[in-house]
Design a protein around this motif. Structure first.
Motif, PDB file in Angstrom:
ATOM      1  N   SER A 113      -0.589   4.570 -16.849  1.00  0.00           N
ATOM      2  CA  SER A 113       0.247   5.680 -16.379  1.00  0.00           C
ATOM      3  C   SER A 113       0.217   5.809 -14.867  1.00  0.00           C
ATOM      4  CB  SER A 113      -0.214   7.001 -17.002  1.00  0.00           C
ATOM      5  OG  SER A 113      -1.450   7.428 -16.430  1.00  0.00           O
ATOM      6  N   TYR A 114      -0.694   5.114 -14.205  1.00  0.00           N
ATOM      7  CA  TYR A 114      -0.850   5.274 -12.764  1.00  0.00           C
ATOM      8  C   TYR A 114       0.317   4.653 -12.018  1.00  0.00           C
ATOM      9  CZ  TYR A 114      -5.361   7.335 -13.363  1.00  0.00           C
ATOM     10  OH  TYR A 114      -6.357   8.197 -13.716  1.00  0.00           O
ATOM     11  N   TYR A 115       0.648   5.272 -10.889  1.00  0.00           N
ATOM     12  CA  TYR A 115       1.821   4.816 -10.144  1.00  0.00           C
ATOM     13  C   TYR A 115       1.672   3.390  -9.655  1.00  0.00           C
ATOM     14  CZ  TYR A 115      -1.059   6.445  -6.176  1.00  0.00           C
ATOM     15  OH  TYR A 115      -2.078   6.650  -5.289  1.00  0.00           O
ATOM     16  N   GLN A 116       0.429   2.906  -9.508  1.00  0.00           N
ATOM     17  CA  GLN A 116       0.249   1.524  -9.080  1.00  0.00           C
ATOM     18  C   GLN A 116       0.694   0.522 -10.138  1.00  0.00           C
ATOM     19  OE1 GLN A 116      -2.235   3.831  -8.867  1.00  0.00           O
ATOM     20  NE2 GLN A 116      -3.293   3.672  -6.905  1.00  0.00           N
ATOM     21  N   THR A 117       0.957   1.003 -11.357  1.00  0.00           N
ATOM     22  CA  THR A 117       1.391   0.105 -12.426  1.00  0.00           C
ATOM     23  C   THR A 117       2.895   0.205 -12.683  1.00  0.00           C
ATOM     24  OG1 THR A 117       0.922   1.709 -14.193  1.00  0.00           O
ATOM     25  CG2 THR A 117      -0.885   0.293 -13.489  1.00  0.00           C
ATOM     26  N   ILE A 118       3.646   0.621 -11.677  1.00  0.00           N
ATOM     27  CA  ILE A 118       5.101   0.688 -11.802  1.00  0.00           C
ATOM     28  C   ILE A 118       5.655  -0.666 -12.270  1.00  0.00           C
ATOM     29  CG2 ILE A 118       7.184   0.607 -10.352  1.00  0.00           C
ATOM     30  CD1 ILE A 118       6.288   3.084  -8.995  1.00  0.00           C
ATOM     31  N   ILE A 119       6.543  -0.617 -13.234  1.00  0.00           N
ATOM     32  CA  ILE A 119       7.153  -1.839 -13.762  1.00  0.00           C
ATOM     33  C   ILE A 119       8.335  -2.237 -12.873  1.00  0.00           C
ATOM     34  CG2 ILE A 119       8.252  -2.931 -15.742  1.00  0.00           C
ATOM     35  CD1 ILE A 119       5.243  -2.211 -16.084  1.00  0.00           C
ATOM     36  N   HIS A 120       8.286  -3.450 -12.372  1.00  0.00           N
ATOM     37  CA  HIS A 120       9.336  -3.981 -11.511  1.00  0.00           C
ATOM     38  C   HIS A 120       9.648  -5.411 -11.911  1.00  0.00           C
ATOM     39  CE1 HIS A 120       5.428  -4.980  -9.737  1.00  0.00           C
ATOM     40  NE2 HIS A 120       6.007  -6.042  -9.189  1.00  0.00           N
ATOM     41  N   ASN A 121      10.814  -5.868 -11.560  1.00  0.00           N
ATOM     42  CA  ASN A 121      11.227  -7.235 -11.870  1.00  0.00           C
ATOM     43  C   ASN A 121      10.480  -8.185 -10.944  1.00  0.00           C
ATOM     44  OD1 ASN A 121      12.457  -9.654 -12.386  1.00  0.00           O
ATOM     45  ND2 ASN A 121      14.558  -8.935 -12.016  1.00  0.00           N
ATOM     46  N   ALA A 122       9.495  -8.867 -11.475  1.00  0.00           N
ATOM     47  CA  ALA A 122       8.647  -9.736 -10.656  1.00  0.00           C
ATOM     48  C   ALA A 122       9.398 -10.937 -10.115  1.00  0.00           C
ATOM     49  CB  ALA A 122       7.440 -10.203 -11.476  1.00  0.00           C
ATOM     50  N   GLU A 123      10.558 -11.247 -10.686  1.00  0.00           N
ATOM     51  CA  GLU A 123      11.336 -12.385 -10.217  1.00  0.00           C
ATOM     52  C   GLU A 123      12.235 -12.024  -9.036  1.00  0.00           C
ATOM     53  OE1 GLU A 123      13.485 -13.637 -13.629  1.00  0.00           O
ATOM     54  OE2 GLU A 123      11.733 -14.607 -14.581  1.00  0.00           O
ATOM     55  N   ALA A 124      12.387 -10.746  -8.765  1.00  0.00           N
ATOM     56  CA  ALA A 124      13.279 -10.292  -7.690  1.00  0.00           C
ATOM     57  C   ALA A 124      12.499 -10.138  -6.389  1.00  0.00           C
ATOM     58  CB  ALA A 124      13.919  -8.962  -8.070  1.00  0.00           C
ATOM     59  N   SER A 125      13.229 -10.195  -5.290  1.00  0.00           N
ATOM     60  CA  SER A 125      12.635  -9.893  -3.998  1.00  0.00           C
ATOM     61  C   SER A 125      12.743  -8.391  -3.756  1.00  0.00           C
ATOM     62  CB  SER A 125      13.374 -10.644  -2.883  1.00  0.00           C
ATOM     63  OG  SER A 125      12.967 -10.165  -1.618  1.00  0.00           O
ATOM     64  N   PRO A 132       0.812  -1.228   0.000  1.00  0.00           N
ATOM     65  CA  PRO A 132       0.000   0.000   0.000  1.00  0.00           C
ATOM     66  C   PRO A 132       0.843   1.275   0.000  1.00  0.00           C
ATOM     67  CG  PRO A 132      -0.920  -1.595   1.530  1.00  0.00           C
ATOM     68  CD  PRO A 132       0.396  -2.166   1.058  1.00  0.00           C
ATOM     69  N   LEU A 133       0.562   2.140  -0.970  1.00  0.00           N
ATOM     70  CA  LEU A 133       1.133   3.486  -1.092  1.00  0.00           C
ATOM     71  C   LEU A 133       2.604   3.516  -1.504  1.00  0.00           C
ATOM     72  CD1 LEU A 133      -0.494   5.067   2.085  1.00  0.00           C
ATOM     73  CD2 LEU A 133      -1.317   5.216  -0.262  1.00  0.00           C
ATOM     74  N   THR A 134       3.282   2.364  -1.488  1.00  0.00           N
ATOM     75  CA  THR A 134       4.722   2.366  -1.756  1.00  0.00           C
ATOM     76  C   THR A 134       5.040   2.919  -3.136  1.00  0.00           C
ATOM     77  OG1 THR A 134       5.112   0.493  -0.280  1.00  0.00           O
ATOM     78  CG2 THR A 134       6.772   0.908  -1.973  1.00  0.00           C
ATOM     79  N   SER A 135       4.279   2.508  -4.148  1.00  0.00           N
ATOM     80  CA  SER A 135       4.631   2.882  -5.515  1.00  0.00           C
ATOM     81  C   SER A 135       4.580   4.379  -5.749  1.00  0.00           C
ATOM     82  CB  SER A 135       3.718   2.149  -6.503  1.00  0.00           C
ATOM     83  OG  SER A 135       2.362   2.353  -6.172  1.00  0.00           O
ATOM     84  N   SER A 136       3.680   5.095  -5.052  1.00  0.00           N
ATOM     85  CA  SER A 136       3.614   6.546  -5.256  1.00  0.00           C
ATOM     86  C   SER A 136       4.883   7.223  -4.763  1.00  0.00           C
ATOM     87  CB  SER A 136       2.394   7.131  -4.551  1.00  0.00           C
ATOM     88  OG  SER A 136       2.486   6.995  -3.146  1.00  0.00           O
ATOM     89  N   TYR A 137       5.434   6.746  -3.658  1.00  0.00           N
ATOM     90  CA  TYR A 137       6.662   7.340  -3.138  1.00  0.00           C
ATOM     91  C   TYR A 137       7.869   6.965  -3.998  1.00  0.00           C
ATOM     92  CZ  TYR A 137       3.661   8.139   0.852  1.00  0.00           C
ATOM     93  OH  TYR A 137       2.624   8.538   1.645  1.00  0.00           O
ATOM     94  N   LEU A 138       7.896   5.740  -4.505  1.00  0.00           N
ATOM     95  CA  LEU A 138       8.993   5.330  -5.381  1.00  0.00           C
ATOM     96  C   LEU A 138       8.990   6.149  -6.672  1.00  0.00           C
ATOM     97  CD1 LEU A 138       8.848   1.444  -4.938  1.00  0.00           C
ATOM     98  CD2 LEU A 138      10.403   3.065  -3.824  1.00  0.00           C
ATOM     99  N   ARG A 139       7.825   6.426  -7.181  1.00  0.00           N
ATOM    100  CA  ARG A 139       7.736   7.249  -8.389  1.00  0.00           C
ATOM    101  C   ARG A 139       8.087   8.699  -8.087  1.00  0.00           C
ATOM    102  NH1 ARG A 139       3.377   6.439 -13.106  1.00  0.00           N
ATOM    103  NH2 ARG A 139       3.928   8.201 -14.428  1.00  0.00           N
TER     104      ARG A 139
END
Length: 535
Positions: free
Chosen positions: A183-195, A75-82
């Motif tokens: 375009s929404y921050y909740q759709t941030i692209i991340h490596n799904a195989e990584a922790s 929750p909310l993490t992606s907005s701060y990362l962006r």
């Protein structure tokens, strides 16, 4: 095939300034505006490196809160990362409200339910892994599965691989603006195989990498030397949480921070005639909203809810709680410039007499002590506030008390509101979610029975029917008209009470060049053009 122009013109015309209580999105959103309040202040302000004569090497950003996790699906993490240049999505929305490619290279609408998205072949995760079609699909599927906030933007999309760097997106609805959804921050692209549990294993694409992280305290970043786009020049970024309002203000005034988010409107006078700091007050598309718990006996009667809305003097609230830095609205969508015509719908004026009449009809009669009673019980409303909304809560308490409501304000950390919601032991709370975006996604998130922000359990047959029509609408004019109908129906049923667009005020050091004002400032602070000069 029709090539997307990426222009979704908003015409941000609201005369709004002020501080985001979070959203939210919180509002953001996130709640855009309602990003929950953080822990205690992280120390007093101190002199900046610039003040000591040293060449500035780090950008200091202070917020009311920072993330508690590094995982974009939390929750909310992606907005701060962006916000700090760590995370990126396939598309982004610029300050003019236009959707632009980011990790994507282009998008083409092939037919009413099909899009093709070309990816940039040069993009790599921090680990060096290619951001190809397989990686993007895995990332978005993980977000859809694990992030409830991402689901409204992804549930209607079926994404397949055409080749290594081409995606095919099928939509359930015709002419769905897929780039906007992605375009929404909740759709941030991340490596799904990584922790994504710690800084050593998290794997994103941004211009900055995380080198130090203390949950809800501090994040330290350094430049990603292998970044695919324009590289930043400021070597280090420090993002700190200071939940105490006055400590944040002192941080800005002392020069300790270069960007200070969530400046309370009650502190604007402290910045008057200050040549070292200026205030950014970009209009925000999020509505300051009272959410009502329809599970409470006294709030199940629509007449009581309507009375609370008729009895809210929004003009006074803007003055007392927003220092005049907003404009009154009576419906939720009114903070979205595309729906500005609804700002005075339903509750056309402050009308305490109408409110009193409705309460009388509902059986709540005023007695000698000035409080309304029914069956020997007083009409009570406990209003929970957090962050910078204490003054708003107290102003509402005064207004509702004059109606005969035994109003009580409970101000504290956002976690108290979350706990109360989980237990069901609450009457009302204040948040601001973003009204910007694809209509079905934002409205269903608020008012469908399964909506993420449907805190009060609103379940209205007519609203549900209109939402289903909106979901199937195949052109923008139909979507707009249906959104207007839903917006008005919700205002009439009053599961929420809309007050005014939440102000967002950001203090910016005059030593920082390249800062860009944005109507979604909470996710748009760091950009590659930022530079610092010694003062």
């Amino acid at each position: 095939m029709k090539k997307l122009s990426f222009v979704i013109l908003l015409g941000l015309i609201l005369a709004v300034a002020g501080c985001s209580g979070g959203n939210s999105n919180a509002g953001n959103g996130s709640p855009e505006s309602s990003s929950p309040a953080g822990s205690a202040a992280q120390g007093e302000a101190s002199l900046s490196p610039e003040a000591s004569g040293a060449e500035p090497q780090e950008l200091v950003i202070i917020g009311q809160e920072i993330n508690a996790s590094l995982d974009p699906v939390k929750p909310l993490t992606s907005s701060y990362l962006r916000n700090i240049g760590v995370g990126e999505a396939l598309f982004k929305v610029n300050a003019g409200g236009e959707v632009e490619p980011s990790l994507a290279e282009s998008a083409t609408e092939v037919d009413p339910t099909t899009w093709e998205i070309k990816l940039r072949p040069e993009v790599r995760f921090w680990s060096g892994k290619a951001v190809d079609a397989d990686a993007v699909i895995a990332s978005l599927e993980r977000s859809k599965s694990l992030d409830l906030q991402a689901q409204p933007f992804l549930n209607d999309l079926t994404i397949a691989k055409l080749d290594d760097y081409t995606l095919q997106v099928k939509t359930e609805r015709e002419h769905l603006p897929v780039p906007l959804n992605l375009s929404y921050y909740q759709t941030i692209i991340h490596n799904a195989e990584a922790s994504h549990e710690d800084i050593g294993t998290m794997d994103l694409t941004g211009m900055y990498k995380v080198t130090e992280f203390s949950p809800k305290q501090k994040t330290v970043l350094t430049i990603n030397e292998d970044y695919w786009g324009q590289k930043p020049t400021i070597p280090t970024v420090v993002f700190e949480e200071i939940s105490d309002e006055q400590t944040r203000v002192l941080s800005a005034l002392s020069g300790r921070s270069h960007v200070t988010l969530n400046v309370p409107v009650s502190s604007l006078a402290q910045f008057k005639d200050n040549k070292e700091v200026y205030l950014s007050a970009a209009p925000a598309a999020s509505t300051q909203t009272i959410y009502l718990n329809l599970g409470q006996d006294q709030l199940q009667d629509v007449r009581v809810r309507q009375a609370l809305s008729w009895g809210a003097d929004r003009d006074e609230l803007v003055v007392l709680a927003a220092e005049g830095q907003s404009t009154p609205v009576t419906t939720w969508m009114a903070s979205n410039p595309a729906y500005a015509e609804t700002k005075n719908a339903v509750y056309t004026q402050f009308d305490p007499d109408k409110a009193g009449q409705l309460l009388d009809e509902a059986g709540w009669l005023k007695e000698s002590d000035g409080i309304r009673y029914k069956d020997g019980k007083p009409l009570t409303v406990r209003l929970m506030t957090w962050g910078g909304d204490k003054a708003l809560g107290e102003a509402l308490q005064s207004q509702w008390t004059r109606l005969g409501v035994k109003a009580e304000v409970q101000h504290g950390d956002y976690s108290l509101i979350e706990t109360a919601r989980e237990s069901g032991d609450w009457d009302a709370s204040i948040e601001a979610w973003s009204t910007f975006g694809e209509e079905f996604a934002v409205l269903s998130g608020q008012y469908s029975p399964e909506g993420r922000a449907n805190y009060g359990g609103y379940n209205d047959e007519e609203t549900n029917r209109l939402l289903e029509e909106l979901k199937k609408a195949g052109d923008q004019q139909s979507r707009h008209n249906l959104a207007l109908q839903i917006n008005e129906r919700v205002a009439q049923q009053a599961p929420v009470i809309s007050l005014f667009p939440r102000p967002q005020v950001t203090a910016v050091s005059s030593s920082l060049q390249g800062f860009e004002e944005h109507f979604r400032q909470f996710e748009n602070v760091v950009n590659a053009k930022l530079t610092l000069t010694a003062q």
